[in-house]
Design a protein around this motif. Structure first.
Motif, PDB file in Angstrom:
ATOM      1  N   UNK A  92      48.121  28.665  39.216  1.00  0.00           N
ATOM      2  CA  UNK A  92      48.310  27.228  39.379  1.00  0.00           C
ATOM      3  C   UNK A  92      49.008  26.601  38.175  1.00  0.00           C
ATOM      4  N   UNK A  93      48.543  26.949  36.950  1.00  0.00           N
ATOM      5  CA  UNK A  93      49.086  26.273  35.766  1.00  0.00           C
ATOM      6  C   UNK A  93      49.628  27.225  34.700  1.00  0.00           C
ATOM      7  N   UNK A  94      49.450  28.525  34.883  1.00  0.00           N
ATOM      8  CA  UNK A  94      49.935  29.483  33.887  1.00  0.00           C
ATOM      9  C   UNK A  94      49.003  29.646  32.696  1.00  0.00           C
ATOM     10  N   UNK A  95      47.812  29.065  32.780  1.00  0.00           N
ATOM     11  CA  UNK A  95      46.841  29.192  31.695  1.00  0.00           C
ATOM     12  C   UNK A  95      46.149  30.547  31.713  1.00  0.00           C
ATOM     13  N   UNK A  96      45.370  30.802  30.684  1.00  0.00           N
ATOM     14  CA  UNK A  96      44.632  32.047  30.583  1.00  0.00           C
ATOM     15  C   UNK A  96      43.496  32.097  31.591  1.00  0.00           C
ATOM     16  N   UNK A  97      43.006  33.306  31.849  1.00  0.00           N
ATOM     17  CA  UNK A  97      41.906  33.510  32.783  1.00  0.00           C
ATOM     18  C   UNK A  97      40.756  34.211  32.084  1.00  0.00           C
ATOM     19  N   UNK A  98      39.539  33.919  32.511  1.00  0.00           N
ATOM     20  CA  UNK A  98      38.355  34.543  31.937  1.00  0.00           C
ATOM     21  C   UNK A  98      37.312  34.760  33.018  1.00  0.00           C
ATOM     22  N   UNK A  99      36.433  35.731  32.750  1.00  0.00           N
ATOM     23  CA  UNK A  99      35.306  36.031  33.637  1.00  0.00           C
ATOM     24  C   UNK A  99      34.150  36.459  32.738  1.00  0.00           C
ATOM     25  N   UNK A 100      32.917  36.241  33.181  1.00  0.00           N
ATOM     26  CA  UNK A 100      31.756  36.700  32.412  1.00  0.00           C
ATOM     27  C   UNK A 100      31.795  38.221  32.317  1.00  0.00           C
ATOM     28  N   UNK A 101      31.393  38.760  31.173  1.00  0.00           N
ATOM     29  CA  UNK A 101      31.431  40.212  30.960  1.00  0.00           C
ATOM     30  C   UNK A 101      30.667  40.977  32.025  1.00  0.00           C
ATOM     31  N   UNK A 102      29.618  40.394  32.560  1.00  0.00           N
ATOM     32  CA  UNK A 102      28.831  41.098  33.575  1.00  0.00           C
ATOM     33  C   UNK A 102      29.326  40.814  34.993  1.00  0.00           C
ATOM     34  N   UNK A 103      30.503  40.200  35.115  1.00  0.00           N
ATOM     35  CA  UNK A 103      31.118  39.875  36.410  1.00  0.00           C
ATOM     36  C   UNK A 103      30.241  38.983  37.276  1.00  0.00           C
TER      37      UNK A 103
END
Length: 139
Positions: A92-103
């Motif tokens: 959508x905006x080209x920003x970074x992505x993150x997820x919790x380490x435990x998914x």
């Protein structure tokens, strides 16, 4: 007190849910007449006894145990840091992505150093498409 109340809530819900599932799976429900610690300790074995014949019930237990773990972590204020995606960006905006380490969370936009996150999230069902898109863009 939050921890004790959460433990009580998890315990009550676990006994009710497992009693229903054991009845539907045709398992001996008297096995649940032990402490909740003993129930959780033996749960893996019990589920393997009916998982092949009733995968729907096994999935219900997995969903419930995941929920109970999240509840316990929240009550105890155990936080899990985020994993940043190195080569994949928000569509959508080209920003970074993150997820919790435990998914335990959806992949979410975390923005850029200059711009705030746009609020876009990607559920687990879209993670493969995100990965494939980043590989196509790298070529």
């Amino acid at each position: 007190m939050t921890g004790f109340l959460t433990l009580d809530e998890i315990t009550c819900e676990a006994y009710m849910l497992l009693d229903r599932i054991f009845e539907e799976a045709d398992r001996d429900r008297t096995w649940l007449a032990v402490s909740i610690i003993a129930v959780f300790a033996g749960l893996h074995y019990q589920v393997t006894q009916f998982a092949e014949a009733r995968p729907d019930l096994a999935r219900d237990i997995v969903k419930a145990t995941d929920k109970w773990v999240r509840q316990a972590k929240a009550a105890l204020r155990v936080t899990v840091s985020d994993a940043q995606f190195g080569d994949t960006v928000c569509g959508n905006c080209g920003g970074g992505l993150a997820v919790a380490w435990d998914n335990s969370s959806d992949v979410r936009c975390v923005g850029t150093p200059a711009d705030a996150p746009c609020g876009e999230t990607y559920p687990m069902s879209e993670w493969v498409a995100l990965y494939e898109g980043s590989k196509r863009n790298a070529e």
